[in-house]
Design a protein around this motif. Structure first.
Motif, PDB file in Angstrom:
ATOM      1  N   THR A  27       0.853  -1.124   0.081  1.00  0.00           N
ATOM      2  CA  THR A  27       0.129  -0.001  -0.120  1.00  0.00           C
ATOM      3  C   THR A  27       0.706   1.219   0.034  1.00  0.00           C
ATOM      4  N   PHE A  28       1.768   1.338   0.820  1.00  0.00           N
ATOM      5  CA  PHE A  28       2.732   2.299   0.882  1.00  0.00           C
ATOM      6  C   PHE A  28       3.367   2.714  -0.139  1.00  0.00           C
ATOM      7  N   SER A  29       3.797   1.778  -1.197  1.00  0.00           N
ATOM      8  CA  SER A  29       4.585   2.052  -2.237  1.00  0.00           C
ATOM      9  C   SER A  29       3.844   2.465  -3.420  1.00  0.00           C
ATOM     10  N   LYS A  30       2.373   2.142  -3.617  1.00  0.00           N
ATOM     11  CA  LYS A  30       1.633   2.558  -4.499  1.00  0.00           C
ATOM     12  C   LYS A  30       0.370   3.628  -4.323  1.00  0.00           C
ATOM     13  N   TYR A  31       0.100   3.851  -3.245  1.00  0.00           N
ATOM     14  CA  TYR A  31      -1.107   4.826  -2.969  1.00  0.00           C
ATOM     15  C   TYR A  31      -0.575   6.211  -2.472  1.00  0.00           C
ATOM     16  N   SER A  32      -1.152   7.160  -2.824  1.00  0.00           N
ATOM     17  CA  SER A  32      -1.237   8.516  -2.058  1.00  0.00           C
ATOM     18  C   SER A  32      -2.010   8.422  -0.796  1.00  0.00           C
TER      19      SER A  32
END
Length: 126
Positions: A27-32
């Motif tokens: 999640t951290f790497s893909k989402y604002s």
């Protein structure tokens, strides 16, 4: 998507506080992500947003210059550093993940987010 917000508490006016929102590395790497708050009897308002790369940030006028949003890549957390707190900052603070990956919105609304943390209470006494 799971989000775990922490760091709230009772402080005095003028104090600082740091909130953290932990999530998975995927999640951290893909989402604002963004931080919101909701005061008693008020709507949930966006405070600060940060893109999935960390290169773009935006702030509500009410907190600009006092609050700083950042990412900790090692801990996969999105943090909100809050300085010069005022009694008007008293609210439940929420972190949230934008519904779509690889998208950044400078002025998102609650409807743009698909996952929310549980909220952490910040109380600022005068």
């Amino acid at each position: 998507v799971q989000l775990q917000a922490s760091g709230g508490g009772l402080v005095q006016a003028g104090d600082s506080l740091r909130l953290s929102c932990a999530t998975s590395r995927e999640t951290f790497s893909k989402y604002s992500m963004s931080w919101f708050r909701q005061g008693p009897g008020k709507e949930r308002d966006v405070l600060a947003s940060i893109s999935w790369t960390g290169r773009r940030t935006s702030y509500a006028d009410s907190v600009k210059g006092r609050f700083t949003i950042s990412r900790d890549n090692a801990r996969t957390t999105v943090n909100l550093e809050m300085n010069s707190l005022e009694p008007e900052d008293t609210a439940v603070y929420y972190c949230a993940v934008l519904t779509a990956p690889y998208v950044y919105l400078g002025a998102p609304t609650p409807n743009d987010f698909g996952s929310w943390g549980q909220g952490t209470l910040v109380t600022v006494s005068s």
